[in-house]
Design an enzyme around this catalytic site. Structure first.
Site, PDB file in Angstrom:
ATOM      1  N   LYS A  79      -1.784  -6.159  -6.266  1.00  0.00           N
ATOM      2  CA  LYS A  79      -2.023  -5.464  -4.965  1.00  0.00           C
ATOM      3  C   LYS A  79      -1.544  -3.987  -5.130  1.00  0.00           C
ATOM      4  CE  LYS A  79      -3.823  -7.740  -3.243  1.00  0.00           C
ATOM      5  NZ  LYS A  79      -5.028  -7.792  -3.911  1.00  0.00           N
ATOM      6  N   CYS A  80      -1.376  -3.540  -6.249  1.00  0.00           N
ATOM      7  CA  CYS A  80      -1.052  -2.235  -6.636  1.00  0.00           C
ATOM      8  C   CYS A  80      -2.110  -1.206  -6.993  1.00  0.00           C
ATOM      9  CB  CYS A  80      -0.023  -2.032  -7.794  1.00  0.00           C
ATOM     10  SG  CYS A  80       1.542  -2.711  -6.975  1.00  0.00           S
ATOM     11  N   GLY A  81      -3.296  -1.871  -6.521  1.00  0.00           N
ATOM     12  CA  GLY A  81      -4.557  -1.097  -7.042  1.00  0.00           C
ATOM     13  C   GLY A  81      -5.204  -1.343  -8.134  1.00  0.00           C
ATOM     14  N   TRP A  84      -9.239  -0.857  -8.333  1.00  0.00           N
ATOM     15  CA  TRP A  84      -9.472   0.478  -8.615  1.00  0.00           C
ATOM     16  C   TRP A  84      -9.322   1.249 -10.025  1.00  0.00           C
ATOM     17  CZ3 TRP A  84      -6.325   4.789  -5.205  1.00  0.00           C
ATOM     18  CH2 TRP A  84      -7.214   5.902  -5.279  1.00  0.00           C
ATOM     19  N   HIS A 141      -1.296  -8.574 -15.390  1.00  0.00           N
ATOM     20  CA  HIS A 141      -0.251  -8.363 -14.390  1.00  0.00           C
ATOM     21  C   HIS A 141       1.074  -8.647 -14.868  1.00  0.00           C
ATOM     22  CE1 HIS A 141      -3.028  -7.731 -11.023  1.00  0.00           C
ATOM     23  NE2 HIS A 141      -3.423  -8.951 -10.823  1.00  0.00           N
ATOM     24  N   SER A 171       0.204  -5.237   1.506  1.00  0.00           N
ATOM     25  CA  SER A 171      -0.966  -5.682   0.861  1.00  0.00           C
ATOM     26  C   SER A 171      -0.842  -7.300   0.335  1.00  0.00           C
ATOM     27  CB  SER A 171      -1.546  -4.677  -0.080  1.00  0.00           C
ATOM     28  OG  SER A 171      -2.619  -4.884  -0.613  1.00  0.00           O
ATOM     29  N   GLY A 299      -7.249   0.246   1.692  1.00  0.00           N
ATOM     30  CA  GLY A 299      -7.094   1.250   0.858  1.00  0.00           C
ATOM     31  C   GLY A 299      -6.515   2.631   1.262  1.00  0.00           C
TER      32      GLY A 299
HETATM   33  P1  A3P Z   1      -4.512  -2.836   0.981  1.00  0.00           P
HETATM   34  O1  A3P Z   1      -4.521  -4.044   1.016  1.00  0.00           O
HETATM   35  O2  A3P Z   1      -3.307  -1.716   1.074  1.00  0.00           O
HETATM   36  O3  A3P Z   1      -5.757  -2.241   1.655  1.00  0.00           O
HETATM   37  P2  A3P Z   1      -5.300  -4.930  -6.158  1.00  0.00           P
HETATM   38  O4  A3P Z   1      -6.416  -4.401  -6.670  1.00  0.00           O
HETATM   39  O5  A3P Z   1      -4.352  -4.809  -6.960  1.00  0.00           O
HETATM   40  O6  A3P Z   1      -5.426  -6.415  -5.802  1.00  0.00           O
HETATM   41  O7  A3P Z   1      -4.940  -4.110  -5.021  1.00  0.00           O
HETATM   42  C1  A3P Z   1      -5.684  -4.044  -3.691  1.00  0.00           C
HETATM   43  C2  A3P Z   1      -5.236  -3.180  -2.914  1.00  0.00           C
HETATM   44  O8  A3P Z   1      -5.825  -1.809  -3.418  1.00  0.00           O
HETATM   45  C3  A3P Z   1      -5.686  -3.136  -1.600  1.00  0.00           C
HETATM   46  O9  A3P Z   1      -4.881  -2.494  -0.596  1.00  0.00           O
HETATM   47  C4  A3P Z   1      -7.321  -2.453  -1.575  1.00  0.00           C
HETATM   48  O10 A3P Z   1      -7.607  -2.223  -0.494  1.00  0.00           O
HETATM   49  C5  A3P Z   1      -6.985  -1.452  -2.306  1.00  0.00           C
HETATM   50  N1  A3P Z   1      -7.995  -0.993  -3.324  1.00  0.00           N
HETATM   51  C6  A3P Z   1      -9.114  -1.601  -3.570  1.00  0.00           C
HETATM   52  N2  A3P Z   1     -10.030  -0.680  -4.196  1.00  0.00           N
HETATM   53  C7  A3P Z   1      -9.511   0.225  -3.835  1.00  0.00           C
HETATM   54  C8  A3P Z   1     -10.193   1.669  -4.152  1.00  0.00           C
HETATM   55  N3  A3P Z   1     -11.388   2.117  -4.571  1.00  0.00           N
HETATM   56  N4  A3P Z   1      -9.664   2.948  -3.496  1.00  0.00           N
HETATM   57  C9  A3P Z   1      -8.481   2.719  -3.126  1.00  0.00           C
HETATM   58  N5  A3P Z   1      -7.808   1.361  -2.913  1.00  0.00           N
HETATM   59  C10 A3P Z   1      -8.479   0.525  -3.290  1.00  0.00           C
END
Ligand code: A3P
Length: 331
Positions: A79-81, A84, A141, A171, A299
């Site tokens: 959940k830290c990105g 992405w 992770h 998240s 996001g």
């Molecule tokens: P939120 O729940 O705050 O929206 P992970 O990929 O580690 O599981 O993290 C998921 C988090 O990253 C979610 O945050 C998700 O929406 C966000 N996320 C996924 N893809 C993204 C992107 N391309 N750009 C920015 N945030 C993104």
């Protein structure tokens, strides 16, 4: 209320016997401190909370994973990105191979373009990683202390992405209730557990601190990034990443706007507009169905304010400040 750990925390540092069989593994896992509260009970293994089935996978990794000098490992807490970072890492390292108009990221969820070293994708096992040609783009992770020791000594590069803890927590809370059938954890309860260091892959702060310290000690091999800086200066981070990964943007690429293209391709808006990220999913066991869309929610930076009271925010900020104190890491 969350239950008290049923075994002494001391045993969390236990190591299992060599060449442990499947039955012995179950016995070993049953000796670990167990705690309930999240959607499934978790065990404390080597000072980190994880779902029990992961312990075997982590141990297998110790025996079987052979890091290569030119490996790139994208490390995150869930959940830290992760999604992405996987998209960005894939787009940057494969940019000479694929045009932006006909790109694998338009047809595959980023999660499945970059395999986890500790969790085989459905239909694959741990031997799959060995079949990949170099340089491999991998993800994890796991905390640094759980990666096989050669990962540090072989000189491969690690990119760690962390996130402001309040946003990471919110998240996680959404994710947990979404992926596990029947899960309905209350926010307050999840919050207390998180602040106690009890969350999947937690304690949150120790995970960050391990990579933070390593990035200070070995800056050429470990790059420490924050979700928030990626949000505010994405093109700069793309350049920084490309340079760190040994594939810096050329002058020609700079003038043709490659950094911008990468950012656009991997943006939340673009990825969520794609059919592949709106439909389909993957079963992990019979209770967890991970939809492709579940990796995308808002996001945004600062969404915690829509869920937490001022009091809660102050509490978690205090905990984090205390835990990170003296490290130079702050959010
Ligand atoms: P939120 O729940 O705050 O929206 P992970 O990929 O580690 O599981 O993290 C998921 C988090 O990253 C979610 O945050 C998700 O929406 C966000 N996320 C996924 N893809 C993204 C992107 N391309 N750009 C920015 N945030 C993104």
């Amino acid at each position: 209320m969350a239950s008290i750990p049923s075994k002494s925390e001391e045993s969390a540092t236990k190591v299992p016997p060599e060449n442990v069989s499947a039955q012995n593994m179950e016995v070993f896992i049953s000796t670990l401190p167990t705690r309930e509260g999240w959607s499934q009970p978790m065990v404390l293994y080597k000072n980190y909370w994880c779902r029990p089935h992961l312990v075997g996978m982590i141990m297998l990794l110790q025996d079987t994973f052979e890091p290569r000098r030119d490996d790139i490992i994208l490390a995150t807490q869930p959940k830290c990105g992760t999604t992405w970072l996987k998209a960005l890492g894939f787009a940057i390292t494969n940019r000479s191979r694929h045009s932006f108009r006909d790109h694998p990221l338009l047809a595959s969820n980023p999660q499945y373009l970059v395999p986890f070293i500790e969790i085989p994708d459905p239909g694959r096992d741990h031997t799959y990683l060995e079949t990949l040609s170099s340089p491999r783009l991998l993800s994890t992770h796991l905390p640094l202390s759980m990666l096989p020791a050669e990962t540090s000594s072989c000189g491969c590069r690690i990119v760690y992405l962390c996130r402001e803890p309040k946003d990471a927590f919110v998240s996680r809370w959404h994710f947990e209730n979404k992926i596990v059938k029947g899960s309905n954890i209350e926010l307050d309860r999840a919050f207390d557990m998180f602040c106690q260091g009890f969350s999947p892959s937690g304690p949150f702060w120790n995970h960050c601190l391990e990579y933070w310290k390593e990035s200070l000690a070995r800056p050429n091999e470990v790059l420490f990034l924050k979700y928030e800086e990626l949000k505010s200066h994405p093109e700069e981070v793309v350049r920084q990443l490309a340079k760190f990964l040994g594939v810096p943007l050329t002058e020609e690429e700079e003038s043709s706007g490659v950094a911008k293209e990468v950012v656009k391709l991997c943006s939340f808006e673009n990825l969520t507009s794609l059919k592949v990220n709106q439909t389909g999913g993957v079963y992990h066991g019979n209770k967890i169905y991970v939809e492709n869309s579940v990796f995308f929610r808002k996001g945004k930076v600062g969404d915690w304010a829509n869920h937490m009271s001022e009091e809660m925010a102050e509490k978690i900020d205090r905990v984090i400040q205390e835990k990170l104190s003296g490290s130079g890491l702050a959010f």
